[in-house]
Design an enzyme around this catalytic site. Structure first.
Site, PDB file in Angstrom:
ATOM      1  N   ARG A  81       0.878  -1.264  -0.017  1.00  0.00           N
ATOM      2  CA  ARG A  81       0.000   0.083  -0.147  1.00  0.00           C
ATOM      3  C   ARG A  81       0.992   1.131   0.000  1.00  0.00           C
ATOM      4  NH1 ARG A  81      -2.058   0.968   4.372  1.00  0.00           N
ATOM      5  NH2 ARG A  81      -1.372  -0.711   5.620  1.00  0.00           N
ATOM      6  N   LYS A 120      -9.535  -2.295   1.747  1.00  0.00           N
ATOM      7  CA  LYS A 120      -9.224  -1.087   2.839  1.00  0.00           C
ATOM      8  C   LYS A 120      -9.822  -0.092   2.224  1.00  0.00           C
ATOM      9  CE  LYS A 120      -5.925  -3.587   5.074  1.00  0.00           C
ATOM     10  NZ  LYS A 120      -6.212  -4.014   6.292  1.00  0.00           N
ATOM     11  N   ASP A 141      -8.932  -9.719   9.465  1.00  0.00           N
ATOM     12  CA  ASP A 141      -8.403  -8.240   9.227  1.00  0.00           C
ATOM     13  C   ASP A 141      -9.546  -7.198   9.350  1.00  0.00           C
ATOM     14  OD1 ASP A 141      -6.268  -6.903   8.182  1.00  0.00           O
ATOM     15  OD2 ASP A 141      -7.295  -6.416   6.330  1.00  0.00           O
ATOM     16  N   SER A 188      -1.012  -3.457  11.788  1.00  0.00           N
ATOM     17  CA  SER A 188      -0.709  -4.380  10.791  1.00  0.00           C
ATOM     18  C   SER A 188       0.742  -4.909  11.510  1.00  0.00           C
ATOM     19  CB  SER A 188       0.090  -3.480   9.405  1.00  0.00           C
ATOM     20  OG  SER A 188      -1.281  -3.032   8.738  1.00  0.00           O
ATOM     21  N   ARG A 211       2.523 -11.996  -0.023  1.00  0.00           N
ATOM     22  CA  ARG A 211       1.069 -12.487   0.509  1.00  0.00           C
ATOM     23  C   ARG A 211       0.581 -13.507  -0.126  1.00  0.00           C
ATOM     24  NH1 ARG A 211      -1.281  -8.585   4.453  1.00  0.00           N
ATOM     25  NH2 ARG A 211       0.193  -6.973   4.478  1.00  0.00           N
ATOM     26  N   TYR A 222      -1.249  -3.470  -6.904  1.00  0.00           N
ATOM     27  CA  TYR A 222      -0.917  -4.388  -5.421  1.00  0.00           C
ATOM     28  C   TYR A 222      -2.069  -4.193  -4.477  1.00  0.00           C
ATOM     29  CZ  TYR A 222       2.097  -7.364  -2.628  1.00  0.00           C
ATOM     30  OH  TYR A 222       2.895  -8.258  -1.944  1.00  0.00           O
ATOM     31  N   HIS A 268     -10.620  -2.282  11.788  1.00  0.00           N
ATOM     32  CA  HIS A 268      -9.435  -3.027  11.213  1.00  0.00           C
ATOM     33  C   HIS A 268      -9.277  -4.220  12.579  1.00  0.00           C
ATOM     34  CE1 HIS A 268      -4.951  -2.894  10.044  1.00  0.00           C
ATOM     35  NE2 HIS A 268      -5.548  -3.937   9.452  1.00  0.00           N
ATOM     36  N   CYS A 323       1.017  -6.983  13.850  1.00  0.00           N
ATOM     37  CA  CYS A 323       0.967  -7.193  15.396  1.00  0.00           C
ATOM     38  C   CYS A 323       0.032  -8.483  15.847  1.00  0.00           C
ATOM     39  CB  CYS A 323       0.257  -6.124  15.970  1.00  0.00           C
ATOM     40  SG  CYS A 323       1.426  -4.501  15.865  1.00  0.00           S
TER      41      CYS A 323
HETATM   42  P1  GTP Z   1      -1.678  -7.416   8.447  1.00  0.00           P
HETATM   43  O1  GTP Z   1      -2.026  -8.430   7.661  1.00  0.00           O
HETATM   44  O2  GTP Z   1      -0.577  -6.732   7.810  1.00  0.00           O
HETATM   45  O3  GTP Z   1      -2.817  -6.448   8.917  1.00  0.00           O
HETATM   46  O4  GTP Z   1      -0.921  -7.973   9.821  1.00  0.00           O
HETATM   47  P2  GTP Z   1      -1.361  -9.039  11.200  1.00  0.00           P
HETATM   48  O5  GTP Z   1      -1.915  -8.151  12.080  1.00  0.00           O
HETATM   49  O6  GTP Z   1      -2.328 -10.056  10.555  1.00  0.00           O
HETATM   50  O7  GTP Z   1      -0.113  -9.625  11.599  1.00  0.00           O
HETATM   51  P3  GTP Z   1       0.377 -11.432  11.646  1.00  0.00           P
HETATM   52  O8  GTP Z   1      -0.632 -12.064  12.099  1.00  0.00           O
HETATM   53  O9  GTP Z   1       0.793 -11.360  10.270  1.00  0.00           O
HETATM   54  O10 GTP Z   1       1.516 -11.272  12.575  1.00  0.00           O
HETATM   55  C1  GTP Z   1       2.817 -10.389  12.539  1.00  0.00           C
HETATM   56  C2  GTP Z   1       4.146 -10.799  13.290  1.00  0.00           C
HETATM   57  O11 GTP Z   1       3.589 -10.966  14.677  1.00  0.00           O
HETATM   58  C3  GTP Z   1       4.584 -12.172  12.747  1.00  0.00           C
HETATM   59  O12 GTP Z   1       5.974 -11.776  12.788  1.00  0.00           O
HETATM   60  C4  GTP Z   1       4.250 -13.143  14.121  1.00  0.00           C
HETATM   61  O13 GTP Z   1       5.156 -14.046  14.199  1.00  0.00           O
HETATM   62  C5  GTP Z   1       4.150 -12.174  15.139  1.00  0.00           C
HETATM   63  N1  GTP Z   1       3.316 -12.419  16.340  1.00  0.00           N
HETATM   64  C6  GTP Z   1       2.154 -12.985  16.502  1.00  0.00           C
HETATM   65  N2  GTP Z   1       1.643 -13.210  17.572  1.00  0.00           N
HETATM   66  C7  GTP Z   1       2.388 -13.210  18.234  1.00  0.00           C
HETATM   67  C8  GTP Z   1       2.661 -13.304  19.786  1.00  0.00           C
HETATM   68  O14 GTP Z   1       1.678 -13.827  20.267  1.00  0.00           O
HETATM   69  N3  GTP Z   1       4.077 -13.030  20.506  1.00  0.00           N
HETATM   70  C9  GTP Z   1       5.197 -12.651  19.468  1.00  0.00           C
HETATM   71  N4  GTP Z   1       6.114 -12.360  20.314  1.00  0.00           N
HETATM   72  N5  GTP Z   1       4.936 -12.299  18.268  1.00  0.00           N
HETATM   73  C10 GTP Z   1       3.598 -12.770  17.637  1.00  0.00           C
HETATM   74  C1  SPV Z   2      -2.395  -4.231   5.536  1.00  0.00           C
HETATM   75  O1  SPV Z   2      -1.578  -3.510   5.251  1.00  0.00           O
HETATM   76  O2  SPV Z   2      -2.946  -3.914   7.073  1.00  0.00           O
HETATM   77  C2  SPV Z   2      -2.997  -5.389   5.171  1.00  0.00           C
HETATM   78  C3  SPV Z   2      -2.667  -5.311   3.533  1.00  0.00           C
HETATM   79  O3  SPV Z   2      -3.789  -6.124   5.240  1.00  0.00           O
HETATM   80  S1  SPV Z   2      -3.691  -4.611   2.328  1.00  0.00           S
HETATM   81  O4  SPV Z   2      -4.538  -5.175   1.701  1.00  0.00           O
HETATM   82  O5  SPV Z   2      -2.486  -4.388   1.138  1.00  0.00           O
HETATM   83  O6  SPV Z   2      -3.557  -3.309   2.945  1.00  0.00           O
HETATM   84 MN    MN Z   3      -4.508  -5.355   7.710  1.00  0.00          MN
END
Ligand code: GTP
Ligand code: SPV
Ligand code: MN
Length: 616
Positions: free
Chosen positions: A85, A233, A301, A276, A393, A224, A253, A278
């Protein structure tokens, strides 16, 4: 070929299904501006998928994966300048700048439309204009909405078919009077006569533009993710947040899960807003390490929430797929995601193995000896660059999730018991705290932030504010958004869900995580739901008050079978008044930029927090 205007109107009408007049005239108007060579009205069918994937494979824009390992799956590679994005090219064009607020890029809507009409003029020459009808949420559901996307990207068409419910039933909804959102997308790469196409067409000049008053998105230059899949989004957060404020609902979100207490049979639903990267996808697919809970997935999401007839807050995941970050997703961190990816998946910017499978950092413990990296070059473990792009992704249908809750199909959503706010905080924020009340919970959401680490630019410990994890996604003035949340709480009254703050990322002085996280987060969810249950059934309340919220009392957090030393546990819940007071000063500065739009309740919460901290 060069179509004349008369030709184009004929081209649009030729294959058009039965649509309302305003749909036909809208498509025609844009087709005349964009001047495509062909028009295709998409229906989301299997045949359409087969045809488009075959065309893209023939053109070299999709690489088919090994059918025995990843059936009906494909790899796409973008250009290095189109991998995420583009927040600095994202605009909110409300009539008044103040309605976009200080955290959004505002432009005058008329001026922006004039600029973009020039960009769009002839932008689809040599290409096909696809018309995609899609529903966010079950077609006709109480919380659902419909929209149309025009695009010249077959990659976007295929991804939209996974991420949203693409179906001509949408036209029936529109004919029956449903509001519809108008979205237009062009990669901005017209082809001159005889010019050969590139594998990933896009334009260095990008515009991701929202017109909240007229519910339109105009997107130009990128192919993308969130730039091109306008249901996600652009519609489901930026425009939907505006629609929600107008019509008394919320577009957030947030991930969404269903939890069943296997002893009592009681069912709970929980939504959680994390910025994102987290851990939303991880929590959406949580595998509890403690007995007593079954966790099922509803969304990872985006969540839409609306008061139901019984006065409670009901939620749906408006999407139909996951657009998840590949790196870091593996058997050890997220086995559910790994089994979801068995087939029917589009991968973007991951690496290719010699067997025709995909690979990315963190997928397996052992690294393959040889790969083709995300840019198409040979790669070995000695290469000093990642094999997959960090924002690579997968796009996969949610119905392939082994833990999918049947309520994902429910037309009117699920009642919400608790909402969590989280961020990545090395200090200060405890593992879990229950908000004192709704207003305090809104204050917690408004002050979500993540700390920068030594690995990042800027000052260590500096706070990056991301209120409600919505900083890049709120389609209107963030202060008005907080006001809307406060109003929602008043309307819901004692039927409102409970609000909590969580933080899986607190560290000790040496930078070691104090909490094991991942599946062990089920222990925190267990406490949260027992606290909610106690409130609802009038039994003895859980927790004990602290200046920042209600913390688990001694022994309340189930720690059977996990090794968290007593000092770590104490640190996880330590409330250091001095550093919290310093953070309050930063919050005051942050709030100040919203001027008189800031709801008075939030300044009152800040002052009340300061008083509790000083008294501690
Ligand atoms: P977007 O799709 O971009 O919105 O991200 P998301 O919020 O879905 O994040 P995602 O689940 O992909 O996790 C991102 C990172 O957080 C990864 O590197 C995971 O390994 C890490 N992570 C997730 N849960 C935990 C946790 O409980 N503890 C720790 N230390 N790391 C975590
Ligand atoms: C984010 O950036 O929080 C995403 C990926 O979930 S996108 O759909 O590209 O915004
Ligand atoms: Mn997201």
């Amino acid at each position: 070929m060069g179509n004349t205007i008369e030709n184009i109107a004929t081209l649009v009408a030729a294959e058009a299904p039965a649509v309302r007049e305003d749909v036909l005239s809208w498509v025609t108007e844009f087709a005349e501006l964009l001047q495509p060579d062909a028009v295709r009205w998409c229906d989301g069918s299997e045949e359409e998928w087969q045809e488009l994937t075959a065309e893209m494979v023939a053109a070299g824009s999709l690489i088919p994966l090994n059918k025995d390992i990843r059936p009906n799956s494909f790899l796409a590679r973008s250009t290095p300048d189109d991998v995420a994005r583009v927040e600095d090219r994202t605009f909110i064009c409300s009539n008044e700048a103040i309605d976009a607020g200080p955290t959004n890029n505002w432009r005058d809507p008329q001026e922006m439309k004039a600029t973009l009409r020039e960009k769009f003029a002839g932008a689809m020459r040599g290409r096909t204009l696809y018309v995609i009808p899609f529903s966010m949420g079950p077609v006709g559901g109480a919380i659902s909405q419909v929209g149309l996307q025009l695009t010249d990207s077959p990659y976007a068409v295929l991804n939209m078919r996974i991420m949203a419910r693409v179906t001509p039933e949408v036209y029936t909804q529109i004919s029956n009077g449903a509001d519809w959102v108008r979205t237009v997308h062009s990669v901005g790469a017209p082809l001159a006569e005889g010019e050969e196409d590139v594998v990933w067409p896009c334009n260095p000049d990008k515009y991701i533009v929202h017109f909240p008053e007229t519910l339109e998105v105009w997107s130009y230059g990128s192919g993308y993710g969130g730039n091109a899949l306008l249901s996600k989004k652009c519609f489901a957060l930026r425009l939907a947040s505006v629609m929600g404020r107008r019509d008394n609902w919320l577009a957030e979100h947030m991930l969404l899960i269903k939890l069943t207490n296997t002893d009592t049979g009681r069912v709970f639903h929980l939504a959680a807003a994390f910025p994102s990267a987290c851990g939303k996808t991880n929590l959406a697919m949580l595998r509890p390490t403690i007995p007593g809970w079954e966790v099922e997935t509803l969304g990872d999401d985006i969540t839409w929430l609306r008061p139901g007839k019984d006065g409670r807050l009901y939620a749906i995941n408006p999407e139909a797929g996951f657009f998840g970050v590949a790196p870091g997703t593996g058997e050890s961190t997220n086995p559910t995601a790994m089994s979801t990816l068995w087939g029917n998946t589009i991968y973007t910017n991951v690496a290719l193995t010699d067997e025709g499978d995909v690979w990315w950092e963190g997928k397996t413990d052992s690294v393959p000896d040889h790969l083709i990296d995300w840019q198409g070059n040979d790669w070995t473990p000695d290469s000093d660059r990642p094999a997959a792009h960090p924002n690579s992704r997968f796009t996969v249908p949610i119905t392939q999730t082994p833990t999918l809750a049947e309520e994902w199909f429910a037309a009117d959503g699920v009642p919400i018991d608790a909402i969590l706010f989280g961020g990545r905080r090395a200090t200060n924020v405890p593992l879990v705290a229950k908000a004192r009340d709704w207003q305090h919970g809104v204050f917690i959401g408004a002050t979500i932030s993540s700390e920068k680490t030594a690995a990042q630019e800027g000052t260590v410990g500096e706070l990056r504010r991301d209120p409600f994890a919505m900083l890049p996604f709120c389609g209107y003035n963030m202060a008005d958004y907080w006001g809307h949340w406060l109003n929602m709480g008043e309307k819901l009254g004692d039927k409102a869900p409970q609000l909590f703050q969580v933080n899986w990322f607190r560290k000790d002085q040496d930078g070691r995580f104090l909490w094991p996280g991942f599946g062990e987060n089920s222990r925190v969810i267990d406490w949260i739901l027992r606290a909610v249950d106690a409130d609802n059934n009038g039994s003895e309340k859980l927790g004990e008050p602290s200046p920042i919220g209600v913390l688990p009392a001694d022994g309340e957090l189930n720690l059977d079978g996990v090794d968290v030393p007593a000092e770590d546990l104490a640190s996880l819940f330590d409330v250091d008044a001095e550093s919290w007071l310093a953070e309050c000063d930063l919050t005051e500065q942050f709030f100040a930029q919203f001027g008189e739009r800031l709801p008075a309740q939030l300044s009152a919460e800040l002052e009340a927090l300061r008083e509790r901290l000083r008294a501690a």
